[in-house]
Design a protein around this motif. Structure first.
Motif, PDB file in Angstrom:
ATOM      1  N   ARG A  18       0.837  -1.194   0.000  1.00 34.02           N
ATOM      2  CA  ARG A  18       0.000   0.000   0.000  1.00 34.02           C
ATOM      3  C   ARG A  18       0.872   1.243   0.000  1.00 34.02           C
ATOM      4  N   GLY A  19       0.237   2.384  -0.161  1.00 37.34           N
ATOM      5  CA  GLY A  19       0.915   3.662  -0.059  1.00 37.34           C
ATOM      6  C   GLY A  19       2.102   3.797  -0.995  1.00 37.34           C
ATOM      7  N   ILE A  20       3.192   4.313  -0.466  1.00 37.70           N
ATOM      8  CA  ILE A  20       4.386   4.560  -1.278  1.00 37.70           C
ATOM      9  C   ILE A  20       4.931   3.257  -1.847  1.00 37.70           C
ATOM     10  N   GLY A  21       4.946   2.193  -1.047  1.00 46.81           N
ATOM     11  CA  GLY A  21       5.478   0.927  -1.525  1.00 46.81           C
ATOM     12  C   GLY A  21       4.717   0.382  -2.712  1.00 46.81           C
ATOM     13  N   ALA A  22       3.386   0.418  -2.645  1.00 41.96           N
ATOM     14  CA  ALA A  22       2.577  -0.045  -3.769  1.00 41.96           C
ATOM     15  C   ALA A  22       2.782   0.852  -4.983  1.00 41.96           C
ATOM     16  N   GLY A  23       2.880   2.146  -4.739  1.00 40.43           N
ATOM     17  CA  GLY A  23       3.121   3.069  -5.848  1.00 40.43           C
ATOM     18  C   GLY A  23       4.431   2.775  -6.557  1.00 40.43           C
ATOM     19  N   ILE A  24       5.462   2.464  -5.777  1.00 40.32           N
ATOM     20  CA  ILE A  24       6.760   2.126  -6.370  1.00 40.32           C
ATOM     21  C   ILE A  24       6.669   0.829  -7.159  1.00 40.32           C
ATOM     22  N   ALA A  25       6.043  -0.181  -6.577  1.00 34.79           N
ATOM     23  CA  ALA A  25       5.918  -1.472  -7.258  1.00 34.79           C
ATOM     24  C   ALA A  25       5.227  -1.311  -8.613  1.00 34.79           C
ATOM     25  N   ASN A  92      14.231  -0.808  -0.380  1.00 36.74           N
ATOM     26  CA  ASN A  92      13.971  -1.012   1.046  1.00 36.74           C
ATOM     27  C   ASN A  92      12.950   0.017   1.512  1.00 36.74           C
ATOM     28  N   ASN A  93      11.685  -0.379   1.426  1.00 34.00           N
ATOM     29  CA  ASN A  93      10.590   0.540   1.745  1.00 34.00           C
ATOM     30  C   ASN A  93       9.894   0.224   3.065  1.00 34.00           C
ATOM     31  N   ALA A  94       9.882  -1.036   3.491  1.00 34.81           N
ATOM     32  CA  ALA A  94       9.138  -1.415   4.699  1.00 34.81           C
ATOM     33  C   ALA A  94       9.615  -0.609   5.902  1.00 34.81           C
ATOM     34  N   ASP A 191       0.193  11.464   0.514  1.00 34.82           N
ATOM     35  CA  ASP A 191      -1.212  11.104   0.712  1.00 34.82           C
ATOM     36  C   ASP A 191      -1.393   9.591   0.637  1.00 34.82           C
ATOM     37  N   THR A 192      -1.476   8.950   1.788  1.00 36.09           N
ATOM     38  CA  THR A 192      -1.705   7.511   1.884  1.00 36.09           C
ATOM     39  C   THR A 192      -2.796   7.264   2.909  1.00 36.09           C
ATOM     40  N   ASP A 193      -3.254   6.018   2.993  1.00 39.96           N
ATOM     41  CA  ASP A 193      -4.301   5.746   3.979  1.00 39.96           C
ATOM     42  C   ASP A 193      -3.777   5.902   5.401  1.00 39.96           C
ATOM     43  N   ALA A 194      -2.457   5.752   5.588  1.00 41.65           N
ATOM     44  CA  ALA A 194      -1.879   5.936   6.919  1.00 41.65           C
ATOM     45  C   ALA A 194      -1.640   7.405   7.246  1.00 41.65           C
ATOM     46  N   ASN A 195      -1.571   8.258   6.227  1.00 45.82           N
ATOM     47  CA  ASN A 195      -1.284   9.672   6.423  1.00 45.82           C
ATOM     48  C   ASN A 195      -2.056  10.477   5.379  1.00 45.82           C
ATOM     49  N   PRO A 196      -3.380  10.492   5.479  1.00 44.66           N
ATOM     50  CA  PRO A 196      -4.186  11.098   4.415  1.00 44.66           C
ATOM     51  C   PRO A 196      -4.042  12.612   4.342  1.00 44.66           C
ATOM     52  N   ALA A 218       2.718   8.295  -6.472  1.00 45.06           N
ATOM     53  CA  ALA A 218       3.332   8.214  -7.799  1.00 45.06           C
ATOM     54  C   ALA A 218       4.479   9.200  -7.960  1.00 45.06           C
ATOM     55  N   GLU A 219       4.429  10.323  -7.231  1.00 40.59           N
ATOM     56  CA  GLU A 219       5.504  11.305  -7.343  1.00 40.59           C
ATOM     57  C   GLU A 219       6.779  10.804  -6.675  1.00 40.59           C
ATOM     58  N   ILE A 220       6.633  10.068  -5.596  1.00 35.25           N
ATOM     59  CA  ILE A 220       7.803   9.448  -4.967  1.00 35.25           C
ATOM     60  C   ILE A 220       8.317   8.332  -5.866  1.00 35.25           C
ATOM     61  N   ALA A 221       7.393   7.547  -6.406  1.00 40.66           N
ATOM     62  CA  ALA A 221       7.763   6.419  -7.257  1.00 40.66           C
ATOM     63  C   ALA A 221       8.512   6.866  -8.507  1.00 40.66           C
ATOM     64  N   ALA A 222       8.190   8.031  -9.018  1.00 41.36           N
ATOM     65  CA  ALA A 222       8.859   8.517 -10.226  1.00 41.36           C
ATOM     66  C   ALA A 222      10.352   8.699  -9.990  1.00 41.36           C
ATOM     67  N   THR A 223      10.723   9.208  -8.823  1.00 37.78           N
ATOM     68  CA  THR A 223      12.142   9.377  -8.516  1.00 37.78           C
ATOM     69  C   THR A 223      12.823   8.027  -8.337  1.00 37.78           C
ATOM     70  N   VAL A 224      12.142   7.095  -7.678  1.00 36.66           N
ATOM     71  CA  VAL A 224      12.693   5.749  -7.531  1.00 36.66           C
ATOM     72  C   VAL A 224      12.900   5.109  -8.902  1.00 36.66           C
ATOM     73  N   ALA A 225      11.945   5.291  -9.795  1.00 37.37           N
ATOM     74  CA  ALA A 225      12.061   4.725 -11.142  1.00 37.37           C
ATOM     75  C   ALA A 225      13.257   5.306 -11.882  1.00 37.37           C
ATOM     76  N   HIS A 226      13.466   6.599 -11.749  1.00 33.87           N
ATOM     77  CA  HIS A 226      14.625   7.223 -12.402  1.00 33.87           C
ATOM     78  C   HIS A 226      15.929   6.641 -11.866  1.00 33.87           C
ATOM     79  N   LEU A 227      16.039   6.533 -10.552  1.00 35.61           N
ATOM     80  CA  LEU A 227      17.257   5.993  -9.959  1.00 35.61           C
ATOM     81  C   LEU A 227      17.450   4.523 -10.319  1.00 35.61           C
ATOM     82  N   SER A 228      16.369   3.820 -10.618  1.00 38.00           N
ATOM     83  CA  SER A 228      16.445   2.409 -10.992  1.00 38.00           C
ATOM     84  C   SER A 228      16.888   2.203 -12.430  1.00 38.00           C
ATOM     85  N   SER A 229      16.742   3.217 -13.248  1.00 40.45           N
ATOM     86  CA  SER A 229      16.982   3.092 -14.681  1.00 40.45           C
ATOM     87  C   SER A 229      18.421   3.418 -15.035  1.00 40.45           C
ATOM     88  N   ALA A 230      18.761   3.188 -16.292  1.00 42.91           N
ATOM     89  CA  ALA A 230      20.097   3.531 -16.779  1.00 42.91           C
ATOM     90  C   ALA A 230      20.343   5.030 -16.686  1.00 42.91           C
TER      91      ALA A 230
END
Length: 248
Positions: A18-25, A92-94, A191-196, A218-230
């Motif tokens: 859920r939340g940031i972790g699900a968004g990243i996945a 490492n999101n948990a 904005d997550t269910d734990a911190n709306p 999704a905004e946090i996930a976008a940065t993770v995706a960039h760092l994950s890419s070439a």
């Protein structure tokens, strides 16, 4: 950049239900990666995220693992590599968010916080390096309060997230010669269910940001995706604050 910059990659996102972790996945899956997630209790939530990953045409794996248990953390990493064939990205999101006055949080709360927020990322990284090759990525998810603590009662949590700065920089030096990058992403209020974003203290929290609002996962996930890419291949040992100016 191609439309699927992570094609052929395998990612493990801890706490990905859920939340940031699900968004990243989901973002990593959108970018082409097969994705494993861990969960502690929420098997139903994990199944939902796994189905969403599969709907994007990627393989999914949900692994039950208590991040406070080092053996379970190591097993989750190894199972991901075994069942999905490889491991390229560890996120490492948990985490646990135990707050209260320093006079009231006792040894049990301290042990749980350190076990999940500090030891688990170390153990997961330790297990992952056996599988990561050149181009591998480790991305730790911290918190804006690791650099700026504006409310009382956050000493324990802030301490645990600040520890990730040292872990990230140390691992970056150690793994750089092997072509593996290690970075820390510090989300701001999200904005997550734990911190709306419409919660009772949300207006005050948003007021500490320069943008005056909460982030979307999704905004946090976008940065993770960039760092994950070439495209993120020359970024390592960095602390990236995706916090709307909270620490500015």
């Amino acid at each position: 950049m191609t439309n699927n910059p992570l094609n052929g990659k395998v990612a493990l996102v801890t706490g990905g239900t859920r939340g940031i972790g699900a968004g990243i996945a989901l973002r990593l899956a959108q970018d082409g990666a097969d994705v494993a997630i861990t969960y502690q209790h929420s098997a139903d939530r994990a199944a939902v995220v796994a189905k969403q990953v599969e709907a994007l045409g990627r393989r999914a794996l949900a692994v039950q693992a208590d991040s406070a248990d080092p053996a379970a953390v190591r097993a989750a990493v190894d199972r991901t590599a075994a069942e999905l064939g490889r491991l390229d990205i560890l996120v490492n999101n948990a985490g646990v968010f135990l707050v209260g006055p320093v006079t009231e949080l006792g040894p049990d709360e301290v042990e749980r916080t350190i076990a999940v927020n500090v030891r688990a990322p170390y153990v997961a990284a330790q297990a992952a390096v056996r599988h990561l090759g050149a181009g591998g990525r480790i991305i730790n998810i911290g918190s804006n309060v690791g650099e700026r603590t504006v409310f009382p009662g956050l000493s324990l949590y802030s301490m645990s997230k600040t520890a990730l700065i040292g872990l990230t920089r140390g691992l970056a030096r150690e793994l750089g010669p092997h072509g593996v990058t290690v970075n820390l992403v510090n989300p701001g209020p999200t904005d997550t269910d734990a911190n709306p974003a419409d919660g009772p203290n949300a207006a005050a929290i948003a007021g500490f940001t320069a943008l005056g609002r909460f982030a979307e996962p999704a905004e946090i996930a976008a940065t993770v995706a960039h760092l994950s890419s070439a495209d993120g291949g020359y970024v390592t040992g960095a602390v990236v604050n995706v916090d709307g100016g909270f620490t500015g």
